[in-house]
Design a protein around this motif. Structure first.
Motif, PDB file in Angstrom:
ATOM      1  N   GLN A 186       0.817  -1.211   0.000  1.00  0.00           N
ATOM      2  CA  GLN A 186       0.000   0.000   0.000  1.00  0.00           C
ATOM      3  C   GLN A 186       0.855   1.267   0.000  1.00  0.00           C
ATOM      4  O   GLN A 186       0.347   2.359   0.265  1.00  0.00           O
ATOM      5  CB  GLN A 186      -0.917   0.018   1.229  1.00  0.00           C
ATOM      6  CG  GLN A 186      -1.725  -1.241   1.374  1.00  0.00           C
ATOM      7  CD  GLN A 186      -2.521  -1.282   2.650  1.00  0.00           C
ATOM      8  OE1 GLN A 186      -3.329  -0.412   2.916  1.00  0.00           O
ATOM      9  NE2 GLN A 186      -2.302  -2.283   3.464  1.00  0.00           N
ATOM     10  N   TRP A 193      -3.975   3.054  -0.437  1.00  0.00           N
ATOM     11  CA  TRP A 193      -4.439   2.147   0.613  1.00  0.00           C
ATOM     12  C   TRP A 193      -5.553   1.262   0.098  1.00  0.00           C
ATOM     13  O   TRP A 193      -6.340   1.665  -0.763  1.00  0.00           O
ATOM     14  CB  TRP A 193      -4.929   2.957   1.819  1.00  0.00           C
ATOM     15  CG  TRP A 193      -3.835   3.714   2.498  1.00  0.00           C
ATOM     16  CD1 TRP A 193      -2.500   3.641   2.236  1.00  0.00           C
ATOM     17  CD2 TRP A 193      -3.992   4.681   3.534  1.00  0.00           C
ATOM     18  NE1 TRP A 193      -1.811   4.481   3.048  1.00  0.00           N
ATOM     19  CE2 TRP A 193      -2.699   5.136   3.863  1.00  0.00           C
ATOM     20  CE3 TRP A 193      -5.090   5.187   4.224  1.00  0.00           C
ATOM     21  CZ2 TRP A 193      -2.474   6.078   4.844  1.00  0.00           C
ATOM     22  CZ3 TRP A 193      -4.880   6.124   5.199  1.00  0.00           C
ATOM     23  CH2 TRP A 193      -3.581   6.570   5.514  1.00  0.00           C
ATOM     24  N   GLY A 264      -3.047   1.214   5.452  1.00  0.00           N
ATOM     25  CA  GLY A 264      -1.637   1.468   5.189  1.00  0.00           C
ATOM     26  C   GLY A 264      -0.701   1.353   6.374  1.00  0.00           C
ATOM     27  O   GLY A 264       0.451   1.764   6.266  1.00  0.00           O
TER      28      GLY A 264
END
Lengths: 338, 208
Positions: A186, A193, A264
């Motif tokens: 990510q 994300w 993330g």
């Protein structure tokens, strides 16, 4: 086994591992203690109350006082209870809640055990937490406790499926079960994300997480107004507190996983700020705040509605979205889902 | 004895003990819990064989889901142990015969002739980045795809059959359609009427 030589290096490894485990569990327990404080304060403010403010400055020592009080209390074992299982119940609740943390990475370096099948491990270990609840409810030899255990068992098993499917979406996007790889997939800013391509799965994961941890509005296993306190009605003192430790540790775990898998992890949302553990803590805090907010906002679900939501809404929704993700990956737009 | 061997014997001892207790425990709930222990220990043994995907799936599926439902049922049933033990001696010869047969069959296959160290070499330890999960997935969806899909279809048929067998709509249940509940408008439930005030303002109790 007498001829097994425990050499110096092995001993060192054991001591070092134990130190790392302590370094993980002690802050976790402190986090649990202050999560209860945050919960009481935040819900207090939401309901225009003050919350705990007597013990220490602004009530900051309240969780310590609670812990001391619970430690001093007698553990009462009901006369008709199954003694061994009654003691085993809280142990089986807290053990998976702590063991799951073994594979949780806090940064790309800071992890106790970096294993390939990390996500599967977390799923498998957390799925064992339900035993503690069932055993506690059954061994108490009480109607209310048993009803709570039955409700909890059905609920946790149902929502585990939706939760598992939501995580299947994550591992399709990241093509890895390793939690560090999933976070690093990510990289590149907040728009990378997994929450964006997997938004429906994120919502399902979050709500299933609330249900898995038996939190309001899915707290029918406790259901104070109907079955007094559900599966832990017969527990007192520290045995009772252990259930709460596990519940809050599981809340933090679900929040951490949401942070790692969809938000993330330790990666910074904007490229010009450095990555770091602070981001992860911020994301955990945000998801935990959602947990508390839900509790202050929503009334308890009716039991049949819980089952309907889990089986007839979430599971079809996750399956459809997995098919969408899989299908989109075959098209030129597949990069959107990586 | 190496560390791994010691762990193996430790797990194996627990597994055998738990397996024995499954069939000897008087309380069916205890028996089910020992079965859980047996599954968990077996998963530990598989982990030693570097089959981490199978080990974790065993815990996830059997310990995490199947046995929970097992326990659920066992706890709900009112099991009368004395009734269950009725006719134990009548069935013993037949059961003994079947179990002796089972042991003979197993010893024919599982003996050192087929599974000895000279026949089955110790598997090579894999490098750290070897993913058992990926390897299994690749095999299942390429070499064994037909067998795998067939098994999936058979399971699906079993699910449909089980639901079809047990599905019945009770006439006396007060089932509510949630969609109807959501669609309810204010005017369906509430009627606001206008009426003259019967009391002078300011004389009654204040607002709630």
């Amino acid at each position: 086994m007498g001829n097994m030589v425990m050499d110096w290096a092995a001993l060192q490894t054991v001591v070092w591992t134990l130190t790392k485990i302590m370094a993980l569990v002690v802050p976790l327990m402190l986090g649990v203690a202050y999560l209860t404080y945050a919960e009481r304060k935040i819900i207090g403010w939401m309901q225009v109350r003050i919350g705990p403010n007597r013990v220490g400055f602004q009530g900051l020592l309240q969780p310590i006082a609670d812990a001391v009080k619970l430690l001093m209390k007698e553990i009462i074992i009901p006369s008709g209870a199954n003694r061994g299982l009654f003691i085993l119940g809280p142990i089986l609740v807290i053990a998976p809640a702590l063991a799951a943390w073994a594979v949780i990475p806090f940064t790309d370096q800071l992890v106790l055990a970096n294993i390939n099948a990390g996500l599967l491990y977390v799923l498998a270990i957390t799925s064992m937490g339900v035993y503690g609840v069932i055993i506690a409810g059954w061994a108490s030899n009480s109607k209310y406790a048993f009803l709570g255990a039955m409700r909890s068992a059905a609920q946790i098993v149902s929502y585990e499926i939706a939760m598992g499917f939501a995580l299947v979406g994550v591992l399709m996007a990241s093509q890895s079960l390793n939690l560090i790889d999933i976070v690093q997939g990510q990289a590149g800013g907040a728009h990378q994300w997994y929450i964006w391509p997997l938004f429906p799965l994120f919502i399902v994961y979050l709500i299933a997480g609330v249900a898995e941890t038996n939190r309001a509005p899915f707290d029918v296993a406790e259901g104070e107004s109907e079955i007094v306190a559900g599966f832990h009605v017969e527990y007192s003192g520290m045995a009772f507190a252990v259930f709460f430790l596990a519940e809050y540790a599981n809340m933090i775990l679900v929040a951490t996983l949401a942070g790692l898998l969809f938000l993330g992890g330790w990666l910074s949302p904007v490229p010009f700020l450095p990555d770091g553990i602070v981001w992860l803590f911020f994301k955990i805090g945000f998801v935990l705040f959602l947990f508390l907010w839900f509790r202050a906002t929503f009334p308890r679900y009716r039991y049949d509605q819980i089952m309907r939501l889990g089986w007839k809404v979430f599971i079809p929704l996750t399956i459809v979205w997995i098919v969408v993700v899989g299908g989109m990956m075959q098209t030129p737009y597949g990069y959107l889902f990586h | 004895m190496t560390y791994t061997t010691a762990i193996f014997y430790f797990f194996a001892a627990i597994l055998v003990f738990a397996g024995l207790r499954v069939i000897t425990a008087r309380n069916p709930v205890h028996a089910a819990l020992f079965l859980v222990l047996a599954f968990f220990t077996a998963a530990g043994l598989w982990m030693l064989l570097e089959a981490e995907f199978l080990a974790i799936t065993l815990v996830l599926v059997y310990v995490g889901a199947v046995m929970v439902l097992f326990l659920f049922v066992v706890m709900m049933l009112d099991i009368n142990l004395d009734k269950l033990r009725e006719g134990f001696w009548d069935y013993l010869p037949l059961a003994g015969f079947v179990s002796v047969l089972l042991v003979i069959e197993m010893s024919l296959i599982l003996g050192s002739r087929h599974f000895g160290l000279d026949v089955m070499a110790t598997p090579e330890p894999h490098p750290a980045d070897y993913s058992n999960t990926k390897e299994l997935g690749r095999l299942l969806y390429t070499d064994y795809v037909y067998a795998f899909e067939l098994a999936a279809v058979i399971l699906l048929v079993a699910i449909v059959a089980a639901i079809a067998l047990t599905l019945r709509r009770r006439k006396d249940s007060k089932y509510i359609d949630p969609a109807e509940q959501v669609k309810v408008k204010r005017n369906d439930r509430l009627r606001i009427i206008k009426m003259k005030a019967t009391q002078k303002p300011g004389t009654g109790e204040g607002g709630a």
